[in-house]
Design a protein around this motif. Structure first.
Motif, short mmCIF file in Angstrom:
data_model
loop_
_atom_site.label_atom_id
_atom_site.label_comp_id
_atom_site.label_asym_id
_atom_site.label_seq_id
_atom_site.Cartn_x
_atom_site.Cartn_y
_atom_site.Cartn_z
N CYS A 45 29.51 37.47 41.31
CA CYS A 45 30.26 38.53 41.05
C CYS A 45 29.43 40.11 40.60
O CYS A 45 28.25 39.68 40.16
CB CYS A 45 31.18 38.19 39.65
SG CYS A 45 32.34 39.55 39.15
N PRO A 46 30.17 40.84 41.33
CA PRO A 46 29.41 42.44 41.22
C PRO A 46 29.10 42.84 39.57
O PRO A 46 28.59 43.82 39.25
CB PRO A 46 29.99 43.39 41.92
CG PRO A 46 31.15 42.66 42.16
CD PRO A 46 31.16 41.18 42.04
N LEU A 52 31.51 33.08 41.84
CA LEU A 52 32.91 33.31 42.48
C LEU A 52 33.27 31.83 42.87
O LEU A 52 34.61 31.47 42.84
CB LEU A 52 32.86 34.39 43.21
CG LEU A 52 32.74 35.82 42.67
CD1 LEU A 52 32.71 36.74 43.82
CD2 LEU A 52 33.65 35.93 41.43
N SER A 53 32.22 30.98 43.36
CA SER A 53 32.92 29.83 43.83
C SER A 53 33.57 28.78 42.73
O SER A 53 34.27 27.98 43.10
CB SER A 53 31.87 29.10 44.27
OG SER A 53 30.60 28.88 43.52
N GLU A 54 33.28 28.92 41.50
CA GLU A 54 33.91 28.32 40.38
C GLU A 54 35.00 28.99 39.93
O GLU A 54 35.60 28.52 38.78
CB GLU A 54 32.85 28.05 39.34
CG GLU A 54 31.62 27.22 39.84
CD GLU A 54 30.38 27.22 38.72
OE1 GLU A 54 30.80 27.34 37.52
OE2 GLU A 54 29.25 26.72 39.12
N GLY A 55 35.68 30.30 40.53
CA GLY A 55 36.74 30.91 40.14
C GLY A 55 38.03 30.10 40.49
O GLY A 55 38.00 29.32 41.29
N ILE A 56 39.10 31.00 40.10
CA ILE A 56 40.35 30.32 40.29
C ILE A 56 41.00 31.17 41.74
O ILE A 56 40.93 32.35 41.62
CB ILE A 56 41.52 30.65 39.39
CG1 ILE A 56 40.69 30.09 37.82
CG2 ILE A 56 42.70 30.05 39.63
CD1 ILE A 56 41.16 28.60 37.95
N VAL A 57 41.24 30.46 42.69
CA VAL A 57 42.00 31.09 44.01
C VAL A 57 43.39 30.97 43.87
O VAL A 57 44.11 29.97 43.21
CB VAL A 57 41.41 30.04 45.25
CG1 VAL A 57 42.25 30.56 46.48
CG2 VAL A 57 39.73 30.08 45.49
N PRO A 65 35.24 33.25 36.98
CA PRO A 65 35.39 32.36 36.02
C PRO A 65 34.88 33.00 34.45
O PRO A 65 34.95 32.41 33.68
CB PRO A 65 34.29 31.22 36.31
CG PRO A 65 33.46 31.65 37.39
CD PRO A 65 34.27 32.78 38.25
N LEU A 66 33.80 34.25 34.87
CA LEU A 66 33.35 34.47 33.58
C LEU A 66 34.26 35.62 32.77
O LEU A 66 34.67 35.39 31.42
CB LEU A 66 31.72 35.25 33.81
CG LEU A 66 30.96 34.30 34.19
CD1 LEU A 66 29.35 34.81 34.26
CD2 LEU A 66 31.06 33.01 33.37
N HIS A 67 34.71 36.62 33.36
CA HIS A 67 35.58 37.60 32.52
C HIS A 67 36.70 38.11 33.45
O HIS A 67 37.19 39.18 33.13
CB HIS A 67 34.56 39.02 32.30
CG HIS A 67 33.20 38.36 32.11
ND1 HIS A 67 31.96 38.44 32.70
CD2 HIS A 67 32.49 38.30 30.66
CE1 HIS A 67 30.80 38.27 32.25
NE2 HIS A 67 31.38 38.19 30.75
N ASN A 68 37.03 37.13 34.37
CA ASN A 68 38.31 37.05 34.83
C ASN A 68 38.73 38.63 36.04
O ASN A 68 39.82 39.01 35.88
CB ASN A 68 39.47 37.26 33.87
CG ASN A 68 39.33 35.91 33.25
OD1 ASN A 68 39.34 34.83 33.79
ND2 ASN A 68 39.76 35.94 32.11
N GLY A 80 43.20 45.81 40.25
CA GLY A 80 43.65 46.56 39.03
C GLY A 80 42.50 47.36 38.76
O GLY A 80 42.10 48.08 39.49
N ALA A 81 42.37 47.55 37.43
CA ALA A 81 41.23 48.49 36.78
C ALA A 81 40.05 48.13 37.17
O ALA A 81 39.10 49.38 36.76
CB ALA A 81 41.78 48.45 35.08
N ASP A 82 39.80 47.20 37.36
CA ASP A 82 38.13 46.78 37.80
C ASP A 82 37.74 47.25 38.80
O ASP A 82 38.43 47.58 40.00
CB ASP A 82 38.09 45.32 37.70
CG ASP A 82 38.48 44.60 36.19
OD1 ASP A 82 38.19 45.38 35.09
OD2 ASP A 82 39.19 43.62 36.50
N SER A 83 36.43 48.06 38.82
CA SER A 83 35.87 48.55 40.17
C SER A 83 34.61 47.71 40.61
O SER A 83 33.84 47.32 39.69
CB SER A 83 35.49 50.11 39.85
OG SER A 83 34.79 50.03 38.70
N GLY A 84 34.52 47.84 41.73
CA GLY A 84 33.35 47.02 42.39
C GLY A 84 33.72 46.26 43.64
O GLY A 84 34.86 46.10 43.70
N ALA A 85 32.86 45.68 44.17
CA ALA A 85 33.34 45.14 45.23
C ALA A 85 32.14 43.74 45.65
O ALA A 85 30.84 44.06 45.42
CB ALA A 85 33.14 45.88 46.64
#
Ligand code: FES
Length: 109
Positions: A45-46, A52-57, A65-68, A80-85
């Motif tokens: 995650c940036p 990210l492989s442990e995140g929710i698809v 999974p860490l900070h959604n 949304g409001a978050d920036s990055g790629a």
């Protein structure tokens, strides 16, 4: 023209699941959606490096999974409001096999 490498069967990844491909440049997370689309993103995650492989698809997005933070898996852009790629890699399914762009793997010869 880029070369593709067979990394797994589509059936090896559960719907809305992921598989990690280890490369010399770091891990790539390959995701399968509920409707059998496949996306490949760097597994980092940036924001703060969450896996990210442990995140929710959900749909064509994945939630870290860490900070959604939520990423569009097609573009790698945070939503949304978050920036990055996060970097995305070309991936496709042929005959039930998942083929990942070889440049994502680039083995040291
Ligand atoms: S590390 Fe992914 S949202 Fe913070």
């Amino acid at each position: 023209m880029s070369r593709f490498i067979d990394i797994a069967a589509l059936a090896d990844i559960p719907p809305q699941g992921a598989r990690v491909v280890r490369t010399p440049q770091g891990c790539v997370a390959v995701f399968r959606t509920a409707d059998d689309r496949v996306f490949a993103l760097d597994d980092r995650c940036p924001h703060k490096g969450g896996p990210l492989s442990e995140g929710i698809v959900h749909g064509a997005s994945v939630t870290c999974p860490l900070h959604n933070w939520v990423f569009d898996m097609a573009t790698g852009q945070a939503q949304g409001a978050d920036s990055g790629a996060v970097a995305t890699h070309a991936v496709r399914v042929e005959g039930g096999r998942i083929l990942l762009d070889a440049s994502a793997i680039r083995r040291v010869a």
